[in-house]
Each structure stands twice: as C-alpha cells, then as structure tokens.
Design an enzyme around this catalytic site. Structure first.
Site, PDB file in Angstrom:
ATOM      1  N   SER A  62       6.476  -1.417   8.831  1.00 41.68           N
ATOM      2  CA  SER A  62       7.704  -1.431   9.615  1.00 41.68           C
ATOM      3  C   SER A  62       8.865  -1.492   8.641  1.00 41.68           C
ATOM      4  CB  SER A  62       7.760  -2.632  10.562  1.00 41.68           C
ATOM      5  OG  SER A  62       8.991  -2.648  11.261  1.00 41.68           O
ATOM      6  N   ASP A  93       0.845  -1.198   0.000  1.00 42.70           N
ATOM      7  CA  ASP A  93       0.000   0.000   0.000  1.00 42.70           C
ATOM      8  C   ASP A  93       0.876   1.243   0.000  1.00 42.70           C
ATOM      9  OD1 ASP A  93      -2.849   1.208   0.583  1.00 42.70           O
ATOM     10  OD2 ASP A  93      -1.479   2.198   1.974  1.00 42.70           O
ATOM     11  N   GLN A 135     -10.622   2.967   2.532  1.00 42.43           N
ATOM     12  CA  GLN A 135      -9.533   2.881   3.509  1.00 42.43           C
ATOM     13  C   GLN A 135      -9.707   3.965   4.570  1.00 42.43           C
ATOM     14  OE1 GLN A 135      -4.816   3.754   3.322  1.00 42.43           O
ATOM     15  NE2 GLN A 135      -5.474   2.126   1.924  1.00 42.43           N
ATOM     16  N   ARG A 143      10.382  -7.127  12.866  1.00 41.16           N
ATOM     17  CA  ARG A 143       9.017  -6.675  13.100  1.00 41.16           C
ATOM     18  C   ARG A 143       8.129  -6.957  11.898  1.00 41.16           C
ATOM     19  NH1 ARG A 143       9.173  -1.874  16.199  1.00 41.16           N
ATOM     20  NH2 ARG A 143      10.191  -3.310  17.611  1.00 41.16           N
ATOM     21  N   TYR A 187       3.261   9.785  -0.637  1.00 33.08           N
ATOM     22  CA  TYR A 187       4.356   9.208   0.152  1.00 33.08           C
ATOM     23  C   TYR A 187       5.703   9.433  -0.528  1.00 33.08           C
ATOM     24  CZ  TYR A 187       0.551   6.466   2.335  1.00 33.08           C
ATOM     25  OH  TYR A 187      -0.591   6.051   2.952  1.00 33.08           O
ATOM     26  N   SER A 244     -10.599   6.870   0.154  1.00 30.92           N
ATOM     27  CA  SER A 244      -9.968   6.818   1.458  1.00 30.92           C
ATOM     28  C   SER A 244     -10.402   8.032   2.261  1.00 30.92           C
ATOM     29  CB  SER A 244      -8.438   6.812   1.296  1.00 30.92           C
ATOM     30  OG  SER A 244      -7.784   6.731   2.535  1.00 30.92           O
TER      31      SER A 244
END
Length: 297
Positions: free
Chosen positions: A253, A54, A183, A258, A59, A150
């Site tokens: 992460s 995603d 979302q 993790r 971003y 979203s």
C-alpha cells in the site's frame, strides 16, 4: 493445527531459512509503487515496524525502495531486502543473471542482497539452470545471502532439484545451491497445495503475493462474517489467514493508514476452524500464472 504457532506471532516474527538467515514473516511489497514515492512509502513501513521489503528489477524501483532503509534510520542489518531477476526485458540466462545481480547491487547500494529470486520460469530449461548457477555463484561471491524462485510449478521445482544435485556432483558437496524461498500468488481461492506441500517437505519458505486478492473478494460472506466477529477489516482477516497457514504474506500500500492497518494482525487469532473454513477448492489467480509454463517452450 497452526494455533500454537499463531498465538506467538508478532510483527517481529521470522522464519529461519535453509540458508541460515532469518526471513521476517510479514513482507512489504512495492510492486507498482511509483519510484518517486517508494522511498517515503518504505520509510513509513519501516517506521511502523516492517523489516522485510520485497522489490524486483522489473518493478523499476529497487534503488529508491532500498533508499528507504538509509533514510529510516533502521540499521541495514535489521532489514531483509529482496529483489528478483526479470525474465522479459532481459531474457533469463546465466550471463544476464550475473549482470542483473550487479545492477541491483549498484542501484540499491546495500552492500549485499538478502534474497534474489528468479522471477518466473520463462525461458526454457537451460536458461533456468544457467540463472540458478549464476545465483549460486553470487552467493559464493558474498553478493547475495539467500536465493530462490518465484512462480515455479512443481515440474519446474523438480527440474531445479535435479539440477542442484547435478551441480553438486560437478562442483563438490554443498555447491549445488541452497533453495531457501519460493514466492507465489496464494490465498483462499488459490491454495497451491501441491507447491506448498513440495516446499514444506524441503523447509522452503513460501511467500504469498496478492494475499488480499487485490480486494477482489471483499464482501465474501465468510470473510466478512469473520471480520465482523473480530472487529477487523477483511484485508486483515486474509492476511491473518495467510500467517496462520504458515505463509509469508507480502502486502502493499502507498497509504500510511493502510500500511499500519495491514500490520495490525497480532492482537487477534483465527480459530483452526476459521482457517480451514476460509480455504476453497477454487483455482482463481488474480495475477499472472507462470506456474503452468511447460518445461520447454
């Protein structure tokens, strides 16, 4: 009420979308993952078994995030890749949405995008409608397979549903677009029952970001008690809760241990009482909350 479904869940589980495509039930998010790291991080996630990445235009890492697929050796057809149309640096509009889909295709080099979402309902009714129409046309052009939204509130969703019917009336049956995914930030302290109920009535998959509340609720006595009972981390309990509520959690992460831990959700199952008992009546976002945006602003 989710136990029968829950007992069959695996890392390979998916949900069939209204578009006909399969969405993997656990997503790997890359929000705030530096573009210099995101290819290696995504490669590790794919190695572990994640098949859902995603990302978003905002971003600024969708290209290197998608590059993880090529370097992983996992076939493109086996990975579900999402991006989102931004609403701040590029104001939401019909023209910008077409442009940004093309930019995403160029940056990711994937050939097609599995899912494109309108990132938030900012920009007013006409721009939201224009963006949706552009996404519908991107699907018809073979650039995008599934589309959604979203951070929409129920009032935005109602507006979209009415517009889809209007578009169909103008363009012909089946040409108003198919709403496949929504979302939102969803977790035990932000259930969004009104939105989830709206989506479930229409078979719209609900993706949950911030499913572990950015760690801000670690130490909660109820979560900790269940974690201790199963020998799991509190993050794993919250992610399992999300899965058993029928959500599609998106977890992130950059730490290999993790990344693996967050996928270790399939060797235990919460009881129905535990799933219900973790839910609260709080309305406590840990991120932004565009759902409250008025229809016109």
């Amino acid at each position: 009420m989710f136990r029968g479904m829950a007992s069959r869940l695996t890392l390979g589980s998916s949900v069939k979308l209204n578009s006909g495509y399969e969405l993997p039930r656990l997503g790997f998010g890359v929000y705030q993952t530096p573009k210099e790291q995101v290819t290696d991080v995504g490669k590790e996630a794919l190695r572990i078994g994640y098949r859902h990445i995603d990302s978003a235009s905002a971003y600024r890492n969708q290209g290197p995030a998608a590059a993880a697929i090529a370097v992983s050796g996992v076939p493109r057809s086996e990975v579900f890749f999402t991006t989102k149309v931004p609403v701040r640096e590029y104001p939401l509009s019909y023209e910008n949405t077409h442009k940004l889909v093309d930019v995403a295709l160029a940056e990711t080099q994937l050939g097609y995008l599995d899912l494109v979402l309108i990132h938030a309902p900012y920009g007013g009714a006409e721009n939201r409608k224009g963006a949706w129409r552009a996404l519908v046309e991107a699907v018809e052009a073979g650039k995008v397979r599934s589309i959604g939204v979203s951070n929409y509130g129920v009032h935005h969703l109602d507006e979209l549903e009415a517009y889809m019917a209007e578009l169909e009336g103008q363009r012909g049956k089946g040409k108003g677009g198919i709403l496949s995914v929504g979302q939102w930030e969803v977790h035990p302290w932000l259930l969004r029952d009104d939105i989830v109920t709206w989506c479930r009535a229409r078979n719209v998959a609900v993706e949950a970001y911030c499913p572990i509340v950015r760690g801000e609720r670690f130490g909660d006595p109820r979560v900790k008690a269940i974690a201790d009972k199963y020998g799991k981390t509190e993050a794993q309990i919250l992610l399992r809760w999300s899965l058993q509520r029928g959500l599609v959690p998106l977890v992130k992460s950059a730490t290999p241990s993790r990344i693996a831990e967050n996928a270790g959700l399939y060797d235990f199952e919460l009881t129905e009482e535990e799933v219900k008992g973790l839910a609260t009546d709080e309305y406590s976002p840990c991120a932004w909350d565009p759902t409250v945006e008025p229809l016109e602003k």
